[in-house]
Design an enzyme around this catalytic site. Structure first.
Site: not given
Ligand SMILES: *[C@@H]1O[C@H](CO)[C@@H](O)[C@H](O)[C@H]1NC(C)=O
Length: 286
Positions: A102, A104, A106
């Site tokens: 993953e 990311d 955010e």
């Protein structure tokens, strides 16, 4: 002469078809599925705009139709304006399952006038814990800004408006895992995390301000699409340009500028958190 002319024409045709492919690539209808939110996520303007919204009942989200194995993926996002405390806008690449990889981005909201936090992380084979957090050098709620992931076999580079903010190098040679075997989809969602998102959870979501909304446009992927065990690379321009891309001197300087002035958390300097010693990738001089 004749052959020069025909080469010229072929070039024009190539340019025209690449341009067509690139503009087709920006359509949300072709590239994404809305996956949750019961009507709170909308594709508008003939596929050129996507909006996510969040209210007390639910957030919303979407995911890419394609799975990608390497690429340079750009998305323009305009974050929730005003009092966005408690809200999280997540934009990430991920494979599936307990040993997923993953990458990311955010965005943690804040009260009006206080800065968003851009939180980044990288998971390899199901394990994350590689957080770096940043302030942005602009207000990400007043306009669209481009958030990019360059993912090739040698490195992952996170960029904001073309400025690199983080690089994760392939250090498999010294035993650090690097995502390169699992194809990933692109995901994004807007949800409520008032328990922890803003100022450590002290500031809760103000539901009087709902619905909260984030907007997306100009998706572009120069990437390899993974399907039925085969990879097909597409996008405008040459594949090798991004497949072999690395930071030149100017971009290394810009990366250092961001890390020096805008980084607010780095797992690689959090010695308290790793009493047994920092993760291996933090110790390699890169
Ligand atoms: C919100 O603003 C406060 C005060 O400026 C800051 O400490 C915090 O890091 C900001 N971001 C979040 C997500 O809480």
């Amino acid at each position: 002469m004749a052959s020069a002319t025909s080469t010229f024409l072929v070039n024009i045709l190539v340019v025209v078809s690449l341009t067509a492919a690139a503009s087709a690539a920006s359509g949300f209808n072709q590239n994404f599925d809305i996956t949750w939110g019961d009507g709170r996520a909308k594709i508008l303007k003939n596929g050129q705009l996507l909006t996510l919204s969040l209210d007390k009942t639910s957030g919303s989200g979407f995911q890419s139709k394609n799975q990608y194995l390497f690429g340079k993926i750009d998305m323009q996002i305009k974050l929730v304006p005003g009092n966005s405390a408690g809200t999280v806008t997540a934009y990430y690449l991920s494979s599936q399952g307990p040993t997923h990889d993953e990458v990311d981005f955010e965005f943690l909201g804040n009260v009006t006038g206080q800065p968003y936090t851009l939180h980044t992380n990288i998971f390899t084979e199901g394990k994350g814990g590689r957080e770096q957090q940043f302030r942005l050098w602009f207000d990400p709620t007043t306009d669209f800004h481009t958030y990019s992931v360059l993912w090739n076999p040698q490195r992952i580079i996170f960029s904001v408006d073309g400025t690199p903010i983080r690089e994760y190098k392939n250090l498999e040679s010294v035993g650090v895992l690097f995502p390169k075997k699992q194809a990933m989809r692109i995901y994004s969602s807007l949800w409520d995390a008032e328990d922890w998102a803003t100022q450590g959870g002290r500031i809760k979501t103000d539901w009087n301000k709902a619905p909260f909304m984030a907007s997306y446009r100009n998706f572009n992927a120069n990437a390899c699409v993974w399907s039925n065990g085969k990879s097909s690379c597409r996008g405008s321009g040459s594949i090798s340009a991004w497949m072999n891309q690395q930071l030149d001197n100017t971009n290394q300087q810009r990366l250092r500028w961001v890390q020096k002035n805008f980084m607010i958390y780095n797992y690689c300097t959090d010695t308290q958190r790793f009493p047994q010693g920092l993760p291996k990738e933090c110790k390699v001089n890169n």
